[in-house]
Design a protein around this motif. Structure first.
Motif, PDB file in Angstrom:
ATOM      1  N   MET A 122     -79.456  46.938 -31.792  1.00 16.40           N
ATOM      2  CA  MET A 122     -78.104  47.308 -31.397  1.00 16.40           C
ATOM      3  C   MET A 122     -78.204  47.857 -29.979  1.00 16.40           C
ATOM      4  O   MET A 122     -78.688  48.973 -29.772  1.00 16.40           O
ATOM      5  N   GLY A 128     -80.661  40.552 -31.013  1.00 21.26           N
ATOM      6  CA  GLY A 128     -79.695  41.549 -31.439  1.00 21.26           C
ATOM      7  C   GLY A 128     -79.376  41.494 -32.921  1.00 21.26           C
ATOM      8  O   GLY A 128     -79.749  40.561 -33.636  1.00 21.26           O
ATOM      9  N   ARG A 163     -77.120  40.434 -34.977  1.00 23.27           N
ATOM     10  CA  ARG A 163     -75.980  39.510 -34.940  1.00 23.27           C
ATOM     11  C   ARG A 163     -75.985  38.624 -36.179  1.00 23.27           C
ATOM     12  O   ARG A 163     -77.007  38.023 -36.532  1.00 23.27           O
ATOM     13  N   SER A 164     -74.838  38.517 -36.814  1.00 17.52           N
ATOM     14  CA  SER A 164     -74.722  37.724 -38.040  1.00 17.52           C
ATOM     15  C   SER A 164     -74.971  36.248 -37.796  1.00 17.52           C
ATOM     16  O   SER A 164     -75.355  35.512 -38.718  1.00 17.52           O
ATOM     17  N   SER A 165     -74.787  35.785 -36.559  1.00 19.59           N
ATOM     18  CA  SER A 165     -74.962  34.368 -36.247  1.00 19.59           C
ATOM     19  C   SER A 165     -76.364  33.876 -36.584  1.00 19.59           C
ATOM     20  O   SER A 165     -76.547  32.713 -36.965  1.00 19.59           O
ATOM     21  N   VAL A 175     -79.458  29.092 -34.893  1.00 18.29           N
ATOM     22  CA  VAL A 175     -78.274  29.607 -34.205  1.00 18.29           C
ATOM     23  C   VAL A 175     -77.938  28.743 -32.991  1.00 18.29           C
ATOM     24  O   VAL A 175     -76.774  28.637 -32.595  1.00 18.29           O
ATOM     25  N   SER A 233     -73.019  31.227 -28.329  1.00 23.04           N
ATOM     26  CA  SER A 233     -72.986  32.648 -28.698  1.00 23.04           C
ATOM     27  C   SER A 233     -74.056  33.444 -27.960  1.00 23.04           C
ATOM     28  O   SER A 233     -75.006  32.893 -27.401  1.00 23.04           O
ATOM     29  N   LYS A 234     -73.875  34.756 -27.969  1.00 17.70           N
ATOM     30  CA  LYS A 234     -74.872  35.657 -27.397  1.00 17.70           C
ATOM     31  C   LYS A 234     -76.188  35.519 -28.157  1.00 17.70           C
ATOM     32  O   LYS A 234     -77.274  35.571 -27.557  1.00 17.70           O
ATOM     33  N   ALA A 235     -76.101  35.311 -29.451  1.00 18.65           N
ATOM     34  CA  ALA A 235     -77.299  35.151 -30.266  1.00 18.65           C
ATOM     35  C   ALA A 235     -78.100  33.932 -29.828  1.00 18.65           C
ATOM     36  O   ALA A 235     -79.328  33.974 -29.753  1.00 18.65           O
ATOM     37  N   GLU A 251     -79.948  34.733 -26.661  1.00 14.25           N
ATOM     38  CA  GLU A 251     -81.100  35.589 -26.927  1.00 14.25           C
ATOM     39  C   GLU A 251     -82.255  34.779 -27.522  1.00 14.25           C
ATOM     40  O   GLU A 251     -83.416  34.950 -27.139  1.00 14.25           O
TER      41      GLU A 251
END
Length: 209
Positions: free
Chosen positions: A141, A168, A170-172, A183, A190-192, A195
């Protein structure tokens, strides 16, 4: 190249990371073998529901894993999803690796719990001197006191460097796994996904791959 995702502590996201890295490698047209060395068979379940046939998967839950993998010569990349406890299979998965990625949750308690894994790694390096090992902070987080304290605690374990990339909370990451997708496929913008891509490329550079 063989990458083992391992930590003798359970619940740190090893299977989710292994499956996502395998999906990313497949997207880059690598011949990928996903090895499930965990009796829970999470990675095999992921492969069984994956529609695309671009990732091969097998289960090896024997203490001869590091020897058995020598027969798999037709792959660019082998990713081992190891079990979440100290065992002969877990140790064999480390002996097999060119790169060991140790996922750690951003909790001081979880980082303290890596001591057992570090001892195993030091023993493994007696037989596998070229082993490259890195910590990976998972389920982070961002911009929280907990994340900062966890990073500081991890930096004190100077035996093993930390990947610059972090994943992170993240649910993704998990939502794609349910449908047999990484992902990068499930939520590519997405941000996921960003990452994951950064993490994947950083790991690949470790092996000059």
């Amino acid at each position: 190249m063989i990458i083992t995702i391992g930590n003798s502590k359970g619940g740190v996201g090893k299977s989710t990371i292994a499956c996502n890295l395998a999906s990313m490698a497949a997207k880059e047209n690598k011949k990928v073998l996903l090895v499930d060395a965990d009796p829970q068979a999470s990675s095999l379940n992921f492969r069984s529901i994956r529609e695309a046939d671009d990732i091969k998967a097998t289960a090896i839950t024997t203490p001869t894993l590091h020897k058995d993998l020598k027969e798999f010569t037709n792959f660019d990349l082998i990713i081992i999803d190891s079990g979440g406890r100290d065992s002969v299979i877990f140790r064999s998965s480390i002996l097999a690796a060119d790169i060991l990625i140790i996922p750690v949750l951003p909790s001081v308690y979880d980082i303290w719990a890596t001591s057992d894994t570090l001892e195993i790694v030091q023993e493994a390096k007696i037989f596998n001197e070229k082993l490259i090992t890195r910590f990976l902070l998972n389920m982070v987080m961002a911009n929280t006191i907990m994340a900062r304290e966890a990073l500081q605690a991890l930096e004190e374990k100077k035996e093993i460097p930390i990947l610059k990339s972090q994943l992170g909370a993240r649910s993704s990451f998990k939502n794609g796994i349910i449908s047999g997708q990484g992902v990068i496929e499930h939520a590519p913008k997405s941000k996921a996904a960003s990452e994951l891509a950064a993490c994947y490329h950083e790991i690949m550079q470790l092996g000059d791959f």
